[in-house]
Motif scaffolding. Structure first.
Motif, mmCIF file in Angstrom:
data_model
loop_
_atom_site.group_PDB
_atom_site.id
_atom_site.type_symbol
_atom_site.label_atom_id
_atom_site.label_comp_id
_atom_site.label_asym_id
_atom_site.label_seq_id
_atom_site.Cartn_x
_atom_site.Cartn_y
_atom_site.Cartn_z
ATOM 1 N N LEU A 281 48.719 44.587 29.099
ATOM 2 C CA LEU A 281 47.615 43.918 29.791
ATOM 3 C C LEU A 281 47.959 43.729 31.268
ATOM 4 N N THR A 282 49.180 43.356 31.566
ATOM 5 C CA THR A 282 49.591 43.165 32.963
ATOM 6 C C THR A 282 49.432 44.456 33.749
ATOM 7 N N SER A 283 49.804 45.590 33.140
ATOM 8 C CA SER A 283 49.682 46.880 33.823
ATOM 9 C C SER A 283 48.227 47.239 34.063
ATOM 10 N N HIS A 284 47.384 46.991 33.070
ATOM 11 C CA HIS A 284 45.949 47.216 33.268
ATOM 12 C C HIS A 284 45.430 46.427 34.460
ATOM 13 N N LEU A 285 45.737 45.137 34.515
ATOM 14 C CA LEU A 285 45.206 44.279 35.564
ATOM 15 C C LEU A 285 45.736 44.686 36.932
ATOM 16 N N ALA A 286 47.005 45.077 36.998
ATOM 17 C CA ALA A 286 47.564 45.514 38.277
ATOM 18 C C ALA A 286 46.808 46.734 38.798
ATOM 19 N N TYR A 287 46.483 47.659 37.906
ATOM 20 C CA TYR A 287 45.738 48.853 38.318
ATOM 21 C C TYR A 287 44.337 48.476 38.797
ATOM 22 N N TYR A 288 43.650 47.636 38.034
ATOM 23 C CA TYR A 288 42.272 47.305 38.393
ATOM 24 C C TYR A 288 42.206 46.537 39.712
ATOM 25 N N HIS A 289 43.213 45.700 39.957
ATOM 26 C CA HIS A 289 43.212 44.942 41.210
ATOM 27 C C HIS A 289 43.460 45.852 42.417
ATOM 28 N N ARG A 290 44.252 46.887 42.238
ATOM 29 C CA ARG A 290 44.707 47.656 43.403
ATOM 30 C C ARG A 290 44.033 49.013 43.568
ATOM 31 N N TRP A 291 43.779 49.702 42.454
ATOM 32 C CA TRP A 291 43.422 51.117 42.562
ATOM 33 C C TRP A 291 42.040 51.488 42.024
ATOM 34 N N ALA A 292 41.451 50.647 41.192
ATOM 35 C CA ALA A 292 40.246 51.069 40.455
ATOM 36 C C ALA A 292 39.091 51.396 41.395
ATOM 37 N N LYS A 293 38.298 52.367 40.994
ATOM 38 C CA LYS A 293 37.101 52.769 41.732
ATOM 39 C C LYS A 293 35.879 52.038 41.158
ATOM 40 N N THR A 294 34.792 52.113 41.893
ATOM 41 C CA THR A 294 33.582 51.388 41.492
ATOM 42 C C THR A 294 33.152 51.750 40.083
ATOM 43 N N TRP A 295 33.165 53.048 39.750
ATOM 44 C CA TRP A 295 32.670 53.473 38.443
ATOM 45 C C TRP A 295 33.495 52.874 37.311
ATOM 46 N N CYS A 317 39.558 41.426 27.332
ATOM 47 C CA CYS A 317 38.178 41.333 27.824
ATOM 48 C C CYS A 317 37.972 40.115 28.720
ATOM 49 N N ARG A 318 38.608 39.003 28.374
ATOM 50 C CA ARG A 318 38.507 37.821 29.233
ATOM 51 C C ARG A 318 39.144 38.074 30.591
ATOM 52 N N ALA A 319 40.236 38.843 30.603
ATOM 53 C CA ALA A 319 40.954 39.082 31.862
ATOM 54 C C ALA A 319 40.200 40.027 32.791
ATOM 55 N N VAL A 320 39.527 41.043 32.236
ATOM 56 C CA VAL A 320 38.864 42.020 33.112
ATOM 57 C C VAL A 320 37.450 41.597 33.495
ATOM 58 N N ALA A 321 36.857 40.661 32.732
ATOM 59 C CA ALA A 321 35.462 40.290 33.005
ATOM 60 C C ALA A 321 35.246 39.818 34.441
ATOM 61 N N PRO A 322 36.096 38.934 35.005
ATOM 62 C CA PRO A 322 35.850 38.519 36.402
ATOM 63 C C PRO A 322 35.852 39.695 37.381
ATOM 64 N N LEU A 323 36.680 40.701 37.110
ATOM 65 C CA LEU A 323 36.734 41.853 37.996
ATOM 66 C C LEU A 323 35.421 42.637 37.943
ATOM 67 N N VAL A 324 34.839 42.724 36.749
ATOM 68 C CA VAL A 324 33.558 43.431 36.602
ATOM 69 C C VAL A 324 32.493 42.758 37.462
ATOM 70 N N TRP A 325 32.447 41.439 37.411
ATOM 71 C CA TRP A 325 31.353 40.724 38.077
ATOM 72 C C TRP A 325 31.626 40.469 39.545
ATOM 73 N N GLN A 326 32.782 40.928 40.049
ATOM 74 C CA GLN A 326 33.031 40.920 41.490
ATOM 75 C C GLN A 326 32.868 42.306 42.103
ATOM 76 N N ALA A 327 32.590 43.309 41.272
ATOM 77 C CA ALA A 327 32.576 44.690 41.754
ATOM 78 C C ALA A 327 31.508 44.917 42.814
ATOM 79 N N ALA A 328 30.380 44.223 42.700
ATOM 80 C CA ALA A 328 29.287 44.447 43.648
ATOM 81 C C ALA A 328 29.643 44.004 45.055
#
Length: 1006
Positions: A281-295, A317-328
């Motif tokens: 989970l930590t690795s997932h979050l590190a990627y989404y915070h730094r590298w993820a694209k809009t899609w 799902c709880r950890a990634v949800a805030p990132l989804v709703w900040q994407a815009a």
């Protein structure tokens, strides 16, 4: 035995009425031994007739009956049950008549038909637990495949008999997928228990599986997350989890004698197929915070735990949800999503585009992208909008006021229809496809499965086209209406979202100054007046266009100014409301640059041109000249007369620019080179005609001011350069020569003074200060240039050319064309100069060398300091000057013997030279392509900047607007993009580089 005679014919007719397409074959099958027990059963025939494909259903029943062994009671037991039990009969025949693949499965597993007789009312809407129980006995992969198909059979039976609707069937398919993944993971863990014990592995459903809206046949998208079990190290746990996940995926994806379940696709994971299959989970979050694209955030909107460790899945799902709703809030969020949708469309083979239910225009992706975009923008502040299921999210958007209820209902109905069509197509052979079939028999079966019975193919096609049209229209509109509805209510405080939320939405749409945009929207759409109500219906369409342009702020500001100028005019808003093309055309014109909006704001009533299909067609030159001359004749003073002429020019300049911007000269979609060239020729003709009419009007005013109707000489204006070539751009000067011929009996000195006075007054009138784009009269191409007389007589020109004419003057005269004044004088001047510009025997070698020296000197001396020679449209390498001098040299050398070369226009001269064999077709094509492109760039720059220039703009927004005019997608000219101004400038350099190579060969060497 097939019955003969009247009874047999009656039976055939009955089978035909029941919907069989091959009634004789059906009658033969009913008479076969295996179906002899039901051959006369009218109830069965009626039931078969209710199937999507009665012939297919009957063949499937016969095959299933043949497959019954003694252990299952033989064919008789099956047929007795089918005859006696209507629920079984309806379910079994519905499946057999719609799915050849499930019929094959029933034949292989001939006892599974009993599951269709067994389920009760309480089983009609099973969830994950019921499916898990159905798969619980599967201890190996093949057993799981058989159990999966058995469960799929029950879903299809409920679906095809109408017990469940599309949404329930899609949810059941997703729940079955979740149960299947859990069972596959259980089998994999049983094969390697020690590894399974070392890790916690969660399977996250994505896409349609995560959204509980799965197809019958689809890849199942997943993301895999793992953590060490207590007492185990992370590396060991990850290795074990990876082996476990890979085995689970193979169990589902492998094909054996029992077929396959579906591919499991983990490519939505961080780094896609290049990244690790399983991460912590930590690795997932590190990627989404730094590298993820809009899609990737758009994809995470549907993330849902479906198998494995439920606690870890929920934590993910709880950890990634805030990132989804900040994407815009990301830079270029909306353009990124829109660009991704366009890329999907462009990836479809042209031959399949019109048949694509999923990815094509008006297809399922249009609905899903629109809904997801609205969710991502508005769901930041409204948690009620965060459902991963498309139809639920759409309903939530409507309930919250973000989408109009009628629009939501229409989109809901169309989405259900298109998804149901997709399901029926896939169910037939259980193959993953989204293409509408072309075979009439398949279309007939598909139409009947949807309830179209009188003319299934026609009714299906009509409904399909209607729904795709609805989807495309609402897709184009959906993102913008909620914003407007919120803004329109801000003053009354009736909207749940505050000014800051509206500002953020405008920023997400691409507005650089959202506060100013918000003020404009409030001014336009607030209040309860009829005007405000109409604006609230118009602005969504306009905002759509503005947001898709290079400068949304300028488009909205322009619309407010036009509305302020015309808002009280009864026809204005009515025109925009009732003529859809008018509103859309206005939006495109206002957001395309400065020239057209500036012209419109000085004459707002020209908006009326945008709603009339005839309004954007250029007017004939003769009609324009007559209108200008009539208006000038009614004026009291010369200044008033030229102001009237300028007014006509302003209106016609707007007409031409607007038509050019909205593509009226290139109808029928994305234009190719020939269409672009034809549109450019139309613009050149229109600009030449309106400028010629303006010059004619100024000449009439100048003559009347000093001489009334008694001018002692006949006077003509000869167009030169681009004016004479009908190749004027929006910012071109008008190069001219003035020529006169004294009337019989008039004093020559008086005639000369009169002609000079008229020419001088004409130039003065056209140089009067104006807010319109000026029409600069340039007479420097006259004999002796600026040092020579402004006006000469015909005899004076003849004497000069006999004695003093230089090669450059013959060259310049290639474009000489009378445009105003006395037509007889113009015609005699043309006869006078023809021997100079089309010299008999062609140019001598010394003259050819002189032309080349002149060209080389011009290249060296006239290119502005600091200009890039690779992108200067006029004097740069492969630009307009290169191509025109090459063509004109061919004219000077060969027009004396090749009459088709005797034209003032570049492209016709180039085509004539090609046809005469003076250059090959490929060289002609390369030169034509470069000339058209450079000319279009010049026009684009003037339209965008409002002032002429031969170089590309340096400002990013202006460069983007030029790219849009040239046909590049939004973002193609953004400097920060890798394909950027990039792509447009690279294309320009490549095109002109090829042209320069041809010029080097033909002009300097040939």
């Amino acid at each position: 035995m097939v019955m003969q005679g009247g009874r047999g014919d009656s039976r055939v007719r009955r089978l035909l009425r029941a919907g069989f397409t091959d009634p004789k074959a059906a009658a033969g099958l009913l008479d076969s031994p295996v179906l002899s027990a039901v051959r006369s059963d009218g109830v069965l025939i009626d039931a078969l007739g209710s199937a999507a494909d009665p012939d297919l259903a009957l063949r499937g029943l016969a095959r299933l009956a043949e497959a019954q062994g003694d252990a299952t009671g033989g064919p008789a037991r099956l047929l007795e049950t089918v005859q006696a039990a209507k629920p079984l009969r309806d379910r079994l025949l519905a499946v057999l008549g719609s799915s050849e693949a499930l019929a094959d499965h029933l034949v292989r597993h001939s006892d599974q038909w009993r599951t269709l007789a067994a389920f009760e009312t309480r089983d009609l809407h099973p969830g994950p637990q019921e499916f898990e129980a159905a798969l619980a006995g599967a201890e190996d992969p093949d057993a799981l495949r058989v159990a999966y198909r058995g469960a799929l059979l029950t879903i299809a039976a409920r679906d095809m008999t109408g017990t469940t609707a599309f949404a329930e069937a899609a949810a059941e398919l997703a729940d079955l997928a979740s149960a299947t993944l859990a069972a596959a993971l259980r089998i994999a863990a049983g094969e390697a228990p020690r590894g399974a014990a070392s890790c916690r592995l969660a399977v996250i459903g994505m896409g349609k599986c995560g959204g509980r809206e799965l197809n019958y046949v689809s890849d199942v998208d997943v993301v895999l997350v793992a953590e060490p079990a207590e007492g185990h190290g992370e590396q060991t746990a990850l290795q074990a989890a990876t082996r476990l996940a890979a085995r689970m995926m193979r169990i589902c994806s492998d094909t054996t004698a029992e077929g396959t379940i579906w591919p499991v696709d983990a490519n939505l994971r961080p780094e896609g197929r290049n990244g690790p299959l399983v991460r912590t989970l930590t690795s997932h979050l590190a990627y989404y915070h730094r590298w993820a694209k809009t899609w990737e955030f758009q994809a995470l909107l549907k993330a849902r735990p479906v198998a494995g460790d439920p606690g870890l899945g929920e934590e993910y799902c709880r950890a990634v949800a805030p990132l989804v709703w900040q994407a815009a809030e990301r830079d270029n969020f909306v353009p990124d999503v829109q660009q991704m949708r366009r890329r999907v469309e462009r990836s479809i083979p042209a031959a399949q585009l019109e048949r694509e239910l999923k990815l094509g225009p008006g297809g399922l992706r249009d609905v899903e992208f629109a809904v997801q975009l609205l969710q991502l923008v508005h769901g930041r502040t409204d948690p009620d909008l965060r459902s991963p299921t498309t139809l639920t999210a759409l309903a939530d958007l409507a309930a919250g006021g973000y989408v109009g209820r009628q629009d939501a209902a229409a989109l809901d109905a169309s989405y259900r229809f298109l998804r149901t069509v997709e399901h029926r197509i896939q169910l037939y052979r259980l193959r993953r496809t989204h293409l509408m079939p072309e075979d009439p028999a398949e279309l007939r079966r598909l139409g009947r499965s949807l309830g179209f019975t009188s003319d299934p193919v026609t009714e299906l096609t009509r409904a399909w086209k209607r729904h795709t049209a609805v989807v495309r229209r609402l897709h184009e509109k959906l993102f913008y209406r909620p914003l407007l509805d919120a803004v329109a209510q801000l003053e009354a405080g009736q909207v749940r979202l505050g000014t800051e939320a509206a500002r953020q939405r405008l920023e997400a749409l691409g507005y650089a100054d959202p506060a100013a945009a918000l003020r404009h929207l409030k001014a336009l759409a607030s209040g309860v007046s009829r005007k405000a109500a109409i604006q609230r219906t118009l602005l969504p369409v306009l905002l759509d266009r503005f947001a898709d342009s290079a400068d949304p702020d300028a488009g909205l500001l322009g619309f407010r100014k036009v509305s302020d100028a015309l808002g009280t005019t009864p026809w204005y808003l009515r025109l925009l409301r009732d003529e859809g093309a008018a509103a859309e055309n206005l939006a495109r014109v206002l957001s395309a640059g400065r020239l057209a909006p500036d012209l419109l704001l000085r004459a707002p009533e020209a908006v009326a041109l945008l709603g009339d299909p005839e309004g954007l067609r250029p007017r004939p030159a003769q009609a324009l000249t007559q209108e200008v001359l009539a208006a000038v004749g009614r004026a009291d003073r010369a200044e008033q007369a030229v102001a009237v002429a300028r007014g006509v020019r302003r209106r016609e300049l707007f007409r031409t620019a607007a038509a050019d911007i909205v593509g009226a000269y290139t109808p029928g979609g994305t234009p190719g080179h020939e269409e672009q060239a034809a549109a450019l020729d139309t613009v050149g003709d229109a600009l030449t005609a309106l400028n010629a009419a303006t010059v004619a009007g100024a000449l009439r005013a100048a003559t009347a001011a000093g001489w009334g109707d008694t001018l002692p000489t006949r006077f003509a204006v000869i167009a030169m350069g681009r004016f004479g070539g009908h190749e004027m751009s929006y910012g071109s000067d008008a190069d001219v020569l003035f020529v006169h011929e004294p009337r019989a009996g008039e004093d020559e000195q008086l005639a000369a003074r009169a002609a000079l006075a008229v020419a001088t007054e004409l130039r003065r009138l056209l140089q009067l200060p104006t807010s319109d784009p000026p029409l600069v009269i340039d007479a420097d191409l006259r004999p002796e240039g600026r040092s020579g007389p402004l006006v000469r007589t015909l005899e004076g020109y003849a004497a000069y050319y006999r004695r003093w004419a230089l090669t450059w003057e013959s060259h310049a005269l290639l474009r000489a064309l009378p445009v105003a004044g006395d037509p007889g004088v113009g015609e005699r001047f043309t006869r006078l100069i023809d021997p100079l510009r089309y010299p008999e025997g062609g140019l001598g070698e010394e003259a050819v060398r002189e032309v080349r020296r002149l060209k080389a000197r011009m290249e060296a001396e006239r290119l502005p300091r600091g200009a890039d020679p690779a992108t200067h449209t006029k004097l740069g390498r492969g630009g307009l000057s290169d191509i025109e001098w090459t063509v004109q040299l061919l004219q000077l050398r060969h027009a004396w013997s090749e009459p088709s070369l005797r034209t003032t226009r570049t492209r016709p001269a180039l085509a004539a030279a090609r046809d005469a064999g003076l250059l090959d077709a490929e060289d002609a094509r390369v030169l034509d392509e470069a000339w058209v492109l450079a000319s279009r760039v010049r026009n684009a720059v003037m339209l965008v900047r409002g002032r002429p220039s031969d170089t590309f703009p340096s400002d990013a927004r202006e460069l983007a607007a030029v790219a849009r005019y040239l046909g590049y997608e939004p973002g193609a000219a953004r400097q920060q993009d890798t394909g950027s101004g990039g792509q447009m400038l690279d294309d320009y350099r490549r095109t002109t580089r090829r042209a320069r190579a041809v010029v080097e060969r033909l002009f300097y060497e040939g």
